[in-house]
Design an enzyme around this catalytic site. Structure first.
Site, mmCIF file in Angstrom:
data_model
loop_
_atom_site.group_PDB
_atom_site.id
_atom_site.type_symbol
_atom_site.label_atom_id
_atom_site.label_comp_id
_atom_site.label_asym_id
_atom_site.label_seq_id
_atom_site.Cartn_x
_atom_site.Cartn_y
_atom_site.Cartn_z
ATOM 1 N N THR A 185 0.955 -1.180 -0.014
ATOM 2 C CA THR A 185 0.016 -0.063 -0.007
ATOM 3 C C THR A 185 0.944 1.124 0.017
ATOM 4 O O THR A 185 2.247 1.005 0.215
ATOM 5 C CB THR A 185 -0.872 0.061 1.261
ATOM 6 O OG1 THR A 185 -0.076 0.207 2.463
ATOM 7 C CG2 THR A 185 -1.770 -0.983 1.352
ATOM 8 N N GLU A 330 -5.780 -4.021 -0.849
ATOM 9 C CA GLU A 330 -5.973 -5.015 0.124
ATOM 10 C C GLU A 330 -7.220 -5.843 -0.583
ATOM 11 O O GLU A 330 -7.370 -7.151 -0.031
ATOM 12 C CB GLU A 330 -6.471 -4.591 1.430
ATOM 13 C CG GLU A 330 -5.513 -4.020 2.397
ATOM 14 C CD GLU A 330 -5.113 -2.476 2.226
ATOM 15 O OE1 GLU A 330 -5.341 -1.944 0.970
ATOM 16 O OE2 GLU A 330 -4.537 -1.934 2.905
ATOM 17 N N LYS A 439 -16.606 16.726 10.525
ATOM 18 C CA LYS A 439 -17.675 16.736 11.507
ATOM 19 C C LYS A 439 -18.233 18.235 11.865
ATOM 20 O O LYS A 439 -17.405 18.730 12.519
ATOM 21 C CB LYS A 439 -17.753 15.863 12.784
ATOM 22 C CG LYS A 439 -18.455 14.568 12.616
ATOM 23 C CD LYS A 439 -18.077 13.719 13.987
ATOM 24 C CE LYS A 439 -19.208 12.549 13.735
ATOM 25 N NZ LYS A 439 -18.935 11.536 15.064
ATOM 26 N N TRP A 444 -21.861 14.841 9.969
ATOM 27 C CA TRP A 444 -21.135 14.463 8.887
ATOM 28 C C TRP A 444 -20.939 15.175 7.783
ATOM 29 O O TRP A 444 -22.262 15.150 6.941
ATOM 30 C CB TRP A 444 -20.579 12.893 8.575
ATOM 31 C CG TRP A 444 -20.024 12.330 9.706
ATOM 32 C CD1 TRP A 444 -19.349 12.870 10.800
ATOM 33 C CD2 TRP A 444 -19.837 10.812 9.587
ATOM 34 N NE1 TRP A 444 -18.761 11.943 11.334
ATOM 35 C CE2 TRP A 444 -18.702 10.647 10.737
ATOM 36 C CE3 TRP A 444 -20.075 9.800 8.975
ATOM 37 C CZ2 TRP A 444 -18.229 9.620 11.208
ATOM 38 C CZ3 TRP A 444 -19.668 8.675 9.430
ATOM 39 C CH2 TRP A 444 -18.859 8.416 10.249
HETATM 40 P P1 ADP Z 1 -3.007 3.144 -1.629
HETATM 41 O O1 ADP Z 1 -2.510 2.465 -2.528
HETATM 42 O O2 ADP Z 1 -3.310 4.498 -1.491
HETATM 43 O O3 ADP Z 1 -2.916 2.216 -0.342
HETATM 44 P P2 ADP Z 1 -5.381 2.178 -2.779
HETATM 45 O O4 ADP Z 1 -4.985 2.248 -4.270
HETATM 46 O O5 ADP Z 1 -5.455 0.671 -2.212
HETATM 47 O O6 ADP Z 1 -4.633 2.926 -1.842
HETATM 48 O O7 ADP Z 1 -6.809 3.022 -2.800
HETATM 49 C C1 ADP Z 1 -7.576 2.565 -1.688
HETATM 50 C C2 ADP Z 1 -8.422 3.511 -1.468
HETATM 51 O O8 ADP Z 1 -8.882 4.411 -2.660
HETATM 52 C C3 ADP Z 1 -10.012 2.937 -0.943
HETATM 53 O O9 ADP Z 1 -10.060 2.838 0.354
HETATM 54 C C4 ADP Z 1 -10.829 4.520 -1.122
HETATM 55 O O10 ADP Z 1 -10.528 5.350 -0.131
HETATM 56 C C5 ADP Z 1 -10.401 5.059 -2.376
HETATM 57 N N1 ADP Z 1 -11.121 4.914 -3.369
HETATM 58 C C6 ADP Z 1 -10.987 3.747 -4.537
HETATM 59 N N2 ADP Z 1 -11.789 3.876 -5.490
HETATM 60 C C7 ADP Z 1 -12.690 4.775 -5.187
HETATM 61 C C8 ADP Z 1 -13.841 5.386 -5.657
HETATM 62 N N3 ADP Z 1 -14.318 5.039 -6.592
HETATM 63 N N4 ADP Z 1 -14.769 6.556 -4.887
HETATM 64 C C9 ADP Z 1 -13.972 6.856 -3.907
HETATM 65 N N5 ADP Z 1 -12.788 6.328 -3.216
HETATM 66 C C10 ADP Z 1 -11.942 5.538 -3.787
#
Ligand code: ADP
Length: 543
Positions: A185, A330, A439, A444
């Site tokens: 990640t 994940e 908040k 929210w």
């Molecule tokens: P990183 O690589 O930054 O660890 P990821 O690439 O796994 O993260 O991205 C996961 C996160 O991206 C999700 O938990 C969410 O917050 C955000 N995300 C992914 N797709 C969407 C979407 N379509 N709309 C809003 N948020 C999204």
């Protein structure tokens, strides 16, 4: 009583056997530094993957050892995916946009034995190689003439490595639960965490991504993954395309270049593509300024960050259906997909506009729920906000070499770190990252929704919303905007007026600040933490 069916293991190797025999003549087209339009077939690709497997066999690695890649989307990266995983090693894809210290950390944490890299990333590698003592060698994915000049003695040319190797190789029998790939990640807080995919999880995810209401990949498709192979396996496209027999078009280093993307779409007949919102902005800007069309393109899958309605509506004008998807590293990554466009006739214009910005329903195989602070499950009424949790066969059970994590505190579930609502039909709306929620007076505000609306303003290039302290309300939203070329005269009041009527009145940010460039994470998301630091001392005018 047990069923009496064959217990054939679900391994990536089965994709090689299948694709080579039945889709052998389908093409893979790539942009690389040494060739602006390389093309060959799946049969060629897997033949070369076996040559590479033979070369790697000479390194005498142990099964399960990690082989890293540090590369763009192209055919050599595709070959390395298969040669490593099908030989029983783990393909560790490294995101070149990570900070050098994070790259050093993950190479050492993963204990990578060899690293395959694109020549573009040689300068980064030169800077970190001495800090990665476990790496036995660096393979530069190019021809002899494009090799970097270096005194290092453990640098190998990819094409030379393959030269003279046999294209027959007996792939080993693998356990379907064996690891096949590893992705970290991007670690916005703390060190990056490793997600270790198995052959089985990858295969099940592959089947799922291909379903019509998910990415819907078929033999008639020409697929251009603009999601990087260096992050979450390009949403599984490199597996799904050879399973389906879809032609693949890979833009290499040009994935952010609207002109190259448009040319590839038109010249190669791309029907489907997947990417984060930023790449679509690049493509749409290019189309707008040149008047070009993308007539073969039927649909784009957008995920990674929320997709603003303005992007979807602009794609409508080209006859392209925008499919909004949500997931994360994940989750391999696919979690939900919104196929509202495929059911367009069921909705009025207003309903459709409202409907399509949510991230859709869970893909079969992924179970979702939302919970409150005391871990009570919340209703699917489209109103209750809660922590979004997931489970399923392609969701991370624990991180690589990490005992326990907050995300796994409820046994059997993974806490995504997102806050969401779910409506009675199972449509999920992502409100925020847990750490980004605002908040105001105990209620929210969805920063994502405010950002999406603000991005719809014709003078806004990018918008980020953060919560800042407010004496009366606790927190209030502050809108931070990067103006586009037409936006020199855009004022805070004009933006606030624009939002009026589009979102709840009390969600309208109290103030707007303009900046020159938005900070991004290695996966292209707005770096909220940095925005909060930039505006750490900010006070609202009325506070
Ligand atoms: P990183 O690589 O930054 O660890 P990821 O690439 O796994 O993260 O991205 C996961 C996160 O991206 C999700 O938990 C969410 O917050 C955000 N995300 C992914 N797709 C969407 C979407 N379509 N709309 C809003 N948020 C999204």
């Amino acid at each position: 009583m047990q069923g009496l069916m064959m217990n054939a293991p679900l391994t990536i190797t089965s994709i090689v056997h299948h694709a080579e025999r039945v889709h052998g003549r389908k093409e893979i087209v790539s942009v690389t530094r040494d060739n602006p339009r390389h093309r060959y077939t799946y049969k060629d690709a897997f033949g070369r993957a076996r040559q590479l497997a033979n070369a790697i066999a000479g390194w005498k690695l142990e099964q399960g050892d990690r082989i890293a890649t540090f590369a763009w989307n192209d055919y050599r990266h595709f070959e390395t995916y298969y040669a490593s995983a099908c030989s029983g090693y783990v393909c560790h894809t490294i995101n070149p946009r990570l900070f050098p210290e994070q790259i050093v950390y993950i190479i050492n944490h993963a204990d990578d034995q060899w690293v395959f890299l694109d020549p573009d990333f040689w300068p980064i590698v030169e800077g970190v190689a001495d800090q990665c003592p476990g790496v036995k060698g660096w393979v530069v994915m190019t021809t002899r003439e494009h090799m970097p000049v270096t005194d290092r003695d453990n640098v190998v040319c990819y094409e030379e490595l393959l030269e003279g190797q046999s294209s027959t190789f007996e792939w080993p029998e693998l356990d379907e639960n064996a690891a096949c790939s590893l992705c970290y990640t991007s670690g916005t807080t703390g060190n990056p965490k490793g997600v270790l995919y198995s052959h089985r999880s990858t295969m099940l995810h592959t089947y799922a991504t291909m379903m019509p209401d998910a990415l819907g990949i078929a033999s008639s498709d020409v697929v251009m993954p603009i999601v990087p192979m260096f992050h979450v396996n390009a949403w599984g496209n490199p597996y799904a395309c050879p399973v389906a027999g879809a032609k693949m078009v890979m833009p290499g280093a040009k994935m952010g270049d609207g002109a190259t993307l448009a040319a590839l779409i038109n010249e190669e007949g791309v029907t489907m593509s997947a990417g984060v919102p930023t790449v679509w902005l690049n493509l749409l800007n290019h189309l707008r300024s040149t008047g070009e069309r993308v007539d073969t393109l039927e649909r784009v899958v957008v995920g990674g960050s929320a997709c603003p309605l303005s992007i979807m509506e602009e794609f409508d004008t080209y006859g392209v259906d925008t499919r909004h998807a949500w997931g994360m590293t994940e989750m391999s990554p696919l979690g939900t997909s919104n196929a509202a466009g495929a059911n367009r006739a069921q909705f009025t214009d207003d309903e459709f506009a409202k409907m399509r910005t949510n991230v859709g329903i869970p893909v079969f195989g992924v179970e979702v729920k939302i919970t409150d602070d005391d871990n009570n499950e919340l209703p699917w009424d489209g109103k209750a906000f809660g922590a979004l949790k997931v489970r399923g066969p392609w969701i991370c059970e624990s991180y690589y070499k990490l005992d326990g994590s907050d995300a796994h505190s409820e046994p059997g579930w993974f806490e995504t770190g997102d806050v969401a609502t779910i409506n009675p039909d199972g449509y999920v709306s992502i409100t925020d990252r847990t750490k980004d929620v605002i908040k105001s007076g105990g209620e929210w505000i969805s920063s994502i929704e405010v950002e999406n609306c603000a991005t719809g303003h014709p003078m806004v290039a990018e918008a980020g919303v953060i919560g800042r302290m407010h004496p009366k309300w606790g927190e209030r939203p502050l809108l931070i905007v990067v103006r586009n070329e037409q936006g020199a005269d855009l004022t805070p009041d004009e933006l606030k007026n624009y939002l009026d009527g589009k979102i709840a009145k009390w969600w309208i940010p109290d103030d707007v600040q303009f900046i020159d460039a938005m900070p991004h994470t290695a996966t292209g998301k707005i770096q909220k933490m940095e925005l909060r630091e930039m505006f750490a001392d900010y006070q609202f005018p009325d506070a």
